[in-house]
Every structure is written in C-alpha cells, then in structure tokens.
Enzyme design. Structure first.
Site, PDB file in Angstrom:
ATOM      1  N   PRO A 158      -5.442  -0.545  -5.852  1.00 48.87           N
ATOM      2  CA  PRO A 158      -6.318  -1.516  -6.521  1.00 48.87           C
ATOM      3  C   PRO A 158      -7.315  -2.117  -5.531  1.00 48.87           C
ATOM      4  CG  PRO A 158      -4.022  -2.291  -6.455  1.00 48.87           C
ATOM      5  CD  PRO A 158      -4.030  -0.907  -5.916  1.00 48.87           C
ATOM      6  N   ASP A 177       7.883   5.364  -0.183  1.00 50.51           N
ATOM      7  CA  ASP A 177       8.456   6.497   0.538  1.00 50.51           C
ATOM      8  C   ASP A 177       7.989   6.575   1.985  1.00 50.51           C
ATOM      9  OD1 ASP A 177       5.818   7.193   0.170  1.00 50.51           O
ATOM     10  OD2 ASP A 177       6.229   9.264  -0.448  1.00 50.51           O
ATOM     11  N   SER A 197       5.163   6.957   3.127  1.00 52.40           N
ATOM     12  CA  SER A 197       4.072   7.912   3.349  1.00 52.40           C
ATOM     13  C   SER A 197       2.908   7.254   4.091  1.00 52.40           C
ATOM     14  CB  SER A 197       3.591   8.514   2.023  1.00 52.40           C
ATOM     15  OG  SER A 197       3.249   7.507   1.091  1.00 52.40           O
ATOM     16  N   HIS A 215      -1.632 -12.570  -1.368  1.00 58.05           N
ATOM     17  CA  HIS A 215      -2.931 -12.852  -0.756  1.00 58.05           C
ATOM     18  C   HIS A 215      -2.956 -14.223  -0.090  1.00 58.05           C
ATOM     19  CE1 HIS A 215      -5.349  -9.763  -3.365  1.00 58.05           C
ATOM     20  NE2 HIS A 215      -4.602  -9.196  -2.437  1.00 58.05           N
ATOM     21  N   THR A 216      -1.868 -14.954  -0.163  1.00 56.33           N
ATOM     22  CA  THR A 216      -1.797 -16.225   0.547  1.00 56.33           C
ATOM     23  C   THR A 216      -1.699 -16.000   2.055  1.00 56.33           C
ATOM     24  OG1 THR A 216      -0.657 -18.377   0.645  1.00 56.33           O
ATOM     25  CG2 THR A 216       0.733 -16.429   0.475  1.00 56.33           C
ATOM     26  N   ASP A 266      -6.665 -17.826   2.955  1.00 54.68           N
ATOM     27  CA  ASP A 266      -6.702 -19.239   2.557  1.00 54.68           C
ATOM     28  C   ASP A 266      -6.499 -20.086   3.813  1.00 54.68           C
ATOM     29  OD1 ASP A 266      -3.944 -19.985   3.003  1.00 54.68           O
ATOM     30  OD2 ASP A 266      -3.387 -19.191   1.051  1.00 54.68           O
ATOM     31  N   HIS A 285       0.824  -1.210   0.000  1.00 52.93           N
ATOM     32  CA  HIS A 285       0.000   0.000   0.000  1.00 52.93           C
ATOM     33  C   HIS A 285       0.859   1.261   0.000  1.00 52.93           C
ATOM     34  CE1 HIS A 285      -4.226  -1.582   1.211  1.00 52.93           C
ATOM     35  NE2 HIS A 285      -3.580  -2.464   0.476  1.00 52.93           N
ATOM     36  N   GLY A 296       5.046   6.051  -4.566  1.00 49.00           N
ATOM     37  CA  GLY A 296       6.254   5.234  -4.506  1.00 49.00           C
ATOM     38  C   GLY A 296       6.532   4.761  -3.094  1.00 49.00           C
ATOM     39  N   GLU A 355      -2.617   8.873   4.666  1.00 46.25           N
ATOM     40  CA  GLU A 355      -2.960   7.620   3.981  1.00 46.25           C
ATOM     41  C   GLU A 355      -3.484   6.552   4.927  1.00 46.25           C
ATOM     42  OE1 GLU A 355       0.287   6.136   1.532  1.00 46.25           O
ATOM     43  OE2 GLU A 355       0.759   8.179   0.919  1.00 46.25           O
ATOM     44  N   ASN A 402      -7.104   1.645   3.949  1.00 45.80           N
ATOM     45  CA  ASN A 402      -6.055   1.357   4.926  1.00 45.80           C
ATOM     46  C   ASN A 402      -6.565   1.252   6.358  1.00 45.80           C
ATOM     47  OD1 ASN A 402      -4.027   1.291   2.998  1.00 45.80           O
ATOM     48  ND2 ASN A 402      -3.566   3.468   3.184  1.00 45.80           N
ATOM     49  N   ASP A 421       2.840 -19.690   0.785  1.00 49.81           N
ATOM     50  CA  ASP A 421       2.937 -20.803  -0.166  1.00 49.81           C
ATOM     51  C   ASP A 421       2.158 -20.453  -1.429  1.00 49.81           C
ATOM     52  OD1 ASP A 421       0.235 -21.113   0.512  1.00 49.81           O
ATOM     53  OD2 ASP A 421       0.645 -22.689   1.963  1.00 49.81           O
TER      54      ASP A 421
END
Length: 317
Positions: A159, A72, A74, A189-190, A242, A64, A70, A86, A92, A249
């Site tokens: 996203p 940084d 932040s 996301h595992t 999961d 995030h 970038g 943020e 967040n 994994d």
C-alpha cells in the site's frame, strides 16, 4: 503494566479464534528452543539503546514482509545479480536495521541450530520494537517458515502513502484484513520518519485548484513546505511521523483529526464512516488502540507462506 496484561489476554483470545490451518502456536519452540523470545528481545533492546530509529524500522520491515507472499522473511533475502529482491524494490529503499535480525539469528542459531525461522525472529523483533517504544506486549504465535523467493517487482503490491481509502481497503482485504485491521495497523505510523517523496503530493500541485491539500492544517502545511521546499529536490529530506516519533502512542489518530497527518492514506481514514469512527475512538483512548493493534498485528503476522528454516536470513538454503 495493566494495559500490557490486558493486551496480552486479548491477543491470546484472538489467536484462539484462528482456524487450525494457520499452524502457529505460542508454544511452538517450547521444547526445541525455549529461549528464543528472550534472545531476540535482548538483541533488539541492545540495538535500540544505540539507535532510536530501530523500532520503527523493524515494525515497518515486518509489515512489508507480511504484505508480500505472507510473513516468510522474503524481505530479508539479498538480490542475486539481476534478480532484484524485495529489499531493493523502490518502496523498500529506506528499510534498514537488517543487522538486528542478522544478530538475533546468529545468537539463536548458536543455541538452537536449524530450528527457528527468520520469519519468526522478525515477528518477535517487531513485537519487541513496539514494547520498547512504550506500546503493548503480546505473545507472538510462532511456527512460520521462510520463503525462498523474493522479487523487487512484487513490492508494487505494498500500500502506497498516496492510496485512497478504497485502494487501502482492497489491499488489506486481499490479505484477509478488515477495515478494523486497516485503521489499527495504520497506527504504526506513530513511529518513524517520512521522506518528502511520501507526502509531496499534498504540498505541491495538489490539484488544479489548490497547490496544497486544503485538508491540511495551514501552519502544518507551511512547516512541511519548509522542510520540502521544492518538489523532488531533496532526496533524503523529510520529517518525523509525529512529534513523539520514538514513542508508541495514539497521537497519530489525534493528528489526523487536527489536519496534521502526513500521508494521503492517513487522511483517507476519515473518508469512510466506519474508519472515521475508529480514528475518533483510538484518538480518545490509547488503551482501545493498543487492544486493537495487538489483535490486528497478531492477525497480520499469522499470514504464512514459507517452506524452510533458513540458516542465513539473507540467503535461501
């Protein structure tokens, strides 16, 4: 161990292909703070021993951070009055484990005051989070600077779990990341936990024809409905990403192919021939996934944009 060595070699080779403009180096603190890696690793290891959710939190925090302005740091800055940072943006709201970065920064400052950026500490902590969860090791390029600006309004650029493959492609490409990077980084996301709000669109009023996304495995959809029975009702309810959500994994990719992925964005990886082929590849080989993940993490974490080295990760100098 063999896998870790392979991943390390791959990451070094990949980073050597970056243009000099990135300004990062594995040896950046060799003379000014040679112990920084071990300090951060020990802090993360201690935190993980007490809280198994820390690795997922640190990896997500780094992602995030890098996707806004970038890498940084932040995302670490605190809000000031009505100027929301943020970390207080809606995407967040569930970020946590900031204390781990604070502790690492405190120990690094005691040894090398004013030398190591919070952005570098976060990048190292994310790597350690993966390693301590059973994932690959890589040598993190260092030399990032910390940013002075953090706006909650900019978190809309992250996203979303409801994104289509086209939306994901656009989001990643805007940051110089390819479809290969998209599929590899999605493997993060595992680890972790997802709230009902992130996948409720797939189990309630999916479209005019179906209440539930028909691509979901029926028994899996039923279990999700059991956890989240009424749309928007249980704010903190949810489920693990999961079944092995504290182990790094390749099960994430296997679950996508079984119709057991949580997010629309996960399922959308099957909507392009190229990304679908990569899902199959990573589902069949943890080693292939690990190599790709190291390459893409090194690439993503090399998106720079800061200006200073903060004394306190929560406050600009």
């Amino acid at each position: 161990m063999v896998l870790n060595i392979v991943a390390l070699v791959v990451s070094v080779l990949i980073f050597s292909e970056f243009p000099a403009g990135y300004g990062l180096s594995s040896n950046y603190y060799l003379k000014t703070c040679p112990g920084v890696d071990s300090i951060v690793t020990n802090v993360v290891k201690n935190a993980v021993s007490k809280d198994k959710t820390v690795p997922a939190a640190l990896l997500r925090m780094h992602f995030h951070d890098c996707f806004i302005r970038g890498c940084d740091a932040s995302v670490l800055l605190n809000s000031k009055g009505n100027d929301k940072a943020e970390k207080d943006g809606p995407p967040n709201a569930s970020l946590h484990a900031f204390y781990v970065i604070d502790k690492a920064k405190q120990e690094v400052e005691a040894l090398c005051p004013g030398v190591v950026s919070c952005a570098d500490i976060l990048a190292l902590a994310a790597r350690d989070a993966v390693v301590l969860s059973g994932g690959p090791y890589w040598d993190v390029p260092k030399g990032r600077k910390d940013g002075r600006t953090s706006k909650a309004s900019e978190t809309t650029q992250l996203p979303a779990p409801t994104f289509s493959i086209l939306q994901l492609q656009q989001s990643f490409s805007q940051r110089g990341l390819s479809l290969d990077d998209l599929v590899a980084l999605s493997g993060g996301h595992t680890l972790g936990f997802a709230h009902c709000s992130s996948f409720q669109n797939r189990i309630h009023n999916f479209n005019a024809t179906h209440d539930v996304d028909p691509s979901l495995h029926p028994s899996f959809a039923a279990s999700l409905k059991g956890v989240c029975p009424v749309k928007n009702k249980a704010k903190n309810a949810g489920t693990s990403m999961d079944p092995s959500s504290t182990t790094f994994d390749n099960s994430y990719y296997k679950l996508i192919l079984q119709g057991k992925s949580l997010f629309s964005s996960d399922k959308s990886l099957l909507d392009f021939p190229k990304t679908k082929a990569l899902v199959y590849k990573f589902a069949s080989s943890k080693q292939a996934f690990s190599k790709a993940f190291v390459k893409s993490m090194t690439k993503m974490s090399s998106i720079t944009g800061g200006q200073e080295v903060r004394k306190d990760c929560r406050v600009a100098n």
